[in-house]
Design an enzyme around this catalytic site. Structure first.
Site, PDB file in Angstrom:
ATOM      1  N   GLY A  13       0.869  -1.173   0.000  1.00 54.33           N
ATOM      2  CA  GLY A  13       0.000   0.000   0.000  1.00 54.33           C
ATOM      3  C   GLY A  13       0.903   1.219   0.000  1.00 54.33           C
ATOM      4  O   GLY A  13       1.963   1.190   0.636  1.00 54.33           O
TER       5      GLY A  13
ATOM      6  N   THR B  32       1.464   4.249   1.311  1.00 58.72           N
ATOM      7  CA  THR B  32       2.120   4.845   2.488  1.00 58.72           C
ATOM      8  C   THR B  32       2.934   3.809   3.263  1.00 58.72           C
ATOM      9  O   THR B  32       3.933   4.153   3.893  1.00 58.72           O
ATOM     10  CB  THR B  32       1.069   5.458   3.439  1.00 58.72           C
ATOM     11  OG1 THR B  32       0.021   4.484   3.643  1.00 58.72           O
ATOM     12  CG2 THR B  32       0.473   6.736   2.849  1.00 58.72           C
TER      13      THR B  32
ATOM     14  N   ASN C 276       4.479   1.249   1.700  1.00 59.27           N
ATOM     15  CA  ASN C 276       5.686   1.064   0.876  1.00 59.27           C
ATOM     16  C   ASN C 276       6.720   2.154   1.188  1.00 59.27           C
ATOM     17  O   ASN C 276       7.916   1.886   1.311  1.00 59.27           O
ATOM     18  CB  ASN C 276       5.351   1.134  -0.622  1.00 59.27           C
ATOM     19  CG  ASN C 276       4.305   0.117  -1.040  1.00 59.27           C
ATOM     20  OD1 ASN C 276       4.034  -0.833  -0.321  1.00 59.27           O
ATOM     21  ND2 ASN C 276       3.696   0.328  -2.210  1.00 59.27           N
TER      22      ASN C 276
ATOM     23  N   ARG D 171     -11.742  -3.344  -1.081  1.00 60.09           N
ATOM     24  CA  ARG D 171     -11.256  -2.491   0.009  1.00 60.09           C
ATOM     25  C   ARG D 171     -12.340  -1.598   0.593  1.00 60.09           C
ATOM     26  O   ARG D 171     -12.058  -0.836   1.518  1.00 60.09           O
ATOM     27  CB  ARG D 171     -10.053  -1.650  -0.470  1.00 60.09           C
ATOM     28  CG  ARG D 171     -10.400  -0.589  -1.481  1.00 60.09           C
ATOM     29  CD  ARG D 171      -9.204  -0.005  -2.198  1.00 60.09           C
ATOM     30  NE  ARG D 171      -8.158   0.546  -1.352  1.00 60.09           N
ATOM     31  CZ  ARG D 171      -7.151   1.285  -1.824  1.00 60.09           C
ATOM     32  NH1 ARG D 171      -7.068   1.558  -3.115  1.00 60.09           N
ATOM     33  NH2 ARG D 171      -6.236   1.757  -1.014  1.00 60.09           N
TER      34      ARG D 171
ATOM     35  N   ASN E 279      -0.778  11.325  -4.973  1.00 62.81           N
ATOM     36  CA  ASN E 279      -1.147   9.989  -5.455  1.00 62.81           C
ATOM     37  C   ASN E 279      -2.594   9.915  -5.945  1.00 62.81           C
ATOM     38  O   ASN E 279      -3.426   9.194  -5.374  1.00 62.81           O
ATOM     39  CB  ASN E 279      -0.950   8.984  -4.311  1.00 62.81           C
ATOM     40  CG  ASN E 279       0.140   7.986  -4.659  1.00 62.81           C
ATOM     41  OD1 ASN E 279       0.377   7.709  -5.842  1.00 62.81           O
ATOM     42  ND2 ASN E 279       0.810   7.451  -3.654  1.00 62.81           N
TER      43      ASN E 279
ATOM     44  N   LYS F 265       7.988  14.322  -9.407  1.00 61.71           N
ATOM     45  CA  LYS F 265       8.576  13.133 -10.033  1.00 61.71           C
ATOM     46  C   LYS F 265       8.051  13.005 -11.455  1.00 61.71           C
ATOM     47  O   LYS F 265       6.875  13.239 -11.702  1.00 61.71           O
ATOM     48  CB  LYS F 265       8.173  11.880  -9.231  1.00 61.71           C
ATOM     49  CG  LYS F 265       8.788  11.787  -7.858  1.00 61.71           C
ATOM     50  CD  LYS F 265       8.012  10.824  -6.964  1.00 61.71           C
ATOM     51  CE  LYS F 265       6.760  11.481  -6.447  1.00 61.71           C
ATOM     52  NZ  LYS F 265       5.900  10.597  -5.635  1.00 61.71           N
TER      53      LYS F 265
ATOM     54  N   ASP G  77       6.760   5.536  -4.569  1.00 64.38           N
ATOM     55  CA  ASP G  77       6.781   5.313  -3.113  1.00 64.38           C
ATOM     56  C   ASP G  77       8.216   5.123  -2.621  1.00 64.38           C
ATOM     57  O   ASP G  77       8.595   5.638  -1.561  1.00 64.38           O
ATOM     58  CB  ASP G  77       5.974   4.056  -2.730  1.00 64.38           C
ATOM     59  CG  ASP G  77       4.527   4.124  -3.215  1.00 64.38           C
ATOM     60  OD1 ASP G  77       4.000   5.238  -3.394  1.00 64.38           O
ATOM     61  OD2 ASP G  77       3.923   3.042  -3.405  1.00 64.38           O
TER      62      ASP G  77
HETATM   63  P1  ADP Z   1       5.114   7.158  -9.710  1.00 62.27           P
HETATM   64  O1  ADP Z   1       5.410   5.707  -9.444  1.00 62.27           O
HETATM   65  O2  ADP Z   1       4.600   7.856  -8.484  1.00 62.27           O
HETATM   66  O3  ADP Z   1       4.324   7.435 -10.948  1.00 62.27           O
HETATM   67  P2  ADP Z   1       7.438   7.970 -11.215  1.00 62.27           P
HETATM   68  O4  ADP Z   1       7.009   7.089 -12.325  1.00 62.27           O
HETATM   69  O5  ADP Z   1       7.598   9.402 -11.491  1.00 62.27           O
HETATM   70  O6  ADP Z   1       6.539   7.831  -9.916  1.00 62.27           O
HETATM   71  O7  ADP Z   1       8.815   7.375 -10.689  1.00 62.27           O
HETATM   72  C1  ADP Z   1       9.408   7.769  -9.487  1.00 62.27           C
HETATM   73  C2  ADP Z   1      10.907   7.678  -9.604  1.00 62.27           C
HETATM   74  O8  ADP Z   1      11.290   6.349  -9.951  1.00 62.27           O
HETATM   75  C3  ADP Z   1      11.478   8.556 -10.692  1.00 62.27           C
HETATM   76  O9  ADP Z   1      11.723   9.864 -10.211  1.00 62.27           O
HETATM   77  C4  ADP Z   1      12.751   7.822 -11.048  1.00 62.27           C
HETATM   78  O10 ADP Z   1      13.784   8.134 -10.125  1.00 62.27           O
HETATM   79  C5  ADP Z   1      12.376   6.363 -10.850  1.00 62.27           C
HETATM   80  N1  ADP Z   1      11.950   5.749 -12.117  1.00 62.27           N
HETATM   81  C6  ADP Z   1      10.683   5.467 -12.515  1.00 62.27           C
HETATM   82  N2  ADP Z   1      10.675   4.901 -13.751  1.00 62.27           N
HETATM   83  C7  ADP Z   1      11.969   4.825 -14.131  1.00 62.27           C
HETATM   84  C8  ADP Z   1      12.655   4.336 -15.301  1.00 62.27           C
HETATM   85  N3  ADP Z   1      11.980   3.808 -16.342  1.00 62.27           N
HETATM   86  N4  ADP Z   1      13.986   4.442 -15.336  1.00 62.27           N
HETATM   87  C9  ADP Z   1      14.686   4.957 -14.293  1.00 62.27           C
HETATM   88  N5  ADP Z   1      14.123   5.419 -13.180  1.00 62.27           N
HETATM   89  C10 ADP Z   1      12.788   5.373 -13.087  1.00 62.27           C
END
Ligand code: ADP
Length: 306
Positions: free
Chosen positions: A29, A31, A33, A103, A165, A225, A258
């Protein structure tokens, strides 16, 4: 006395395909994770606690034992007679993953229904972490209770951290979702959104727009991100871009955000240098997307090298 990091939200039972029609049980989940990665990356002078509500069934007991085994404090968890944890299943069809959730009646929906207990937990912590999913699962009045508590914590100078999120399926309307997520951000010091969610659901046409919107609401620090592109930090107005790490083969992006949040916060709390914390978190998240599952064990995170 140790310093306490408190994460508030829902941890669910996870069922994933184990071949031949068998299912593997896990716990995850958003938070939780993040608490897992904070614990993995933060030194022993901090305690990491999880705040949620569970039932009194065997599955709730097992989840508590699992959380405890991860080194995360369980003493604040509310146990409610006759209730059970939420559950989700990861379905795999032609390489595509989809999720089914059970849930709606999860005990976690009542995590803020005992305001004294919630207040005591928040008051005991130096850092408080929650998410848009935490807010989404609560009845409206309880979301208000939680928001009032974190506002109090922010006013008391604590580091309140919020990941929006955004999950439209969990909200009864777009309007309520927009208002409540915005209120979550307003009540926080640091907001850690994912740009694709913000673009899709708030209509932001750039990372700048996301930063501007959350700063205008009253968040002091923002970390946006953006998947494989990297992250943009705005710390008290000072902006820095930190690229993602190159990943040879992306195996499973579950909990990328997370894990990034957890590693970032751990390093930021220890050294106070946000760009350095983001570089560290990019390394950890790169390891996480190179492995299966939401929770990658400490030994596989390559922490000793960096
Ligand atoms: P969320 O899972 O919340 O959508 P993101 O996809 O933005 O978040 O990913 C969070 C972080 O994970 C990124 O800032 C990066 O550091 C890392 N990350 C995610 N996908 C990749 C990828 N394909 N290659 C390298 N790093 C990644």
């Amino acid at each position: 006395m140790s310093r306490r990091f408190l994460s508030i939200g829902e941890c669910m039972v996870e069922l994933s395909q184990a071949g031949d029609g068998l299912l593997r049980k896990g716990f995850a989940g958003d938070t939780f994770n993040t608490a897992w990665y904070v614990r993995a990356c933060l030194g022993p002078d901090w305690s990491v606690d999880y705040f949620t509500a569970l039932g009194d069934d065997a599955m709730s007991d097992e989840m508590v034992a699992f959380i405890d085994k991860a080194g995360i404090g369980t003493s604040l968890i509310r146990r409610i007679r006759g209730r059970t944890p939420g559950l989700y299943m990861i379905n795999l069809k032609d390489g595509e993953r989809s999720f089914s959730y059970w849930r709606d009646s999860a005990a976690a929906r009542s995590l803020a229904a005992d305001p004294d207990r919630l207040r005591e937990a928040v008051e005991s912590a130096e850092v408080v972490y929650f998410s848009g999913i935490t807010l989404a699962i609560l009845p409206h009045e309880d979301a208000e209770t939680l928001l009032a508590e974190v506002r109090r914590a922010k006013a008391a100078g604590k580091l309140v951290v919020f990941d929006p999120n955004i999950r439209p399926r969990l909200w009864s309307s777009y309007d309520i979702m927009h208002t409540t997520i915005s209120e979550g951000a307003r009540s926080s010091m640091l907001v850690m959104p994912s740009f694709d969610d913000e673009a899709a659901h708030f209509g932001d046409d750039s990372i700048e727009a996301t930063i501007h919107r959350y700063r205008a609401l009253g968040a002091v620090h923002i970390v946006v991100k953006n998947g494989a592109e990297g992250v943009t930090l705005n710390f008290a107005g000072e902006q820095t871009f930190v690229p993602a790490e190159k990943v040879e083969k992306v195996v499973d992006t579950t909990s990328a955000g997370d894990s990034f949040n957890g590693a970032f916060l751990a390093r930021y709390l220890e050294a106070g240098d946000a760009p350095a914390a983001a570089r560290f978190a990019a390394k950890v998240a790169a390891r996480v997307v190179s492995e299966h599952g939401a929770l990658v064990v400490r030994e596989k995170l390559g922490l000793d090298g960096g």
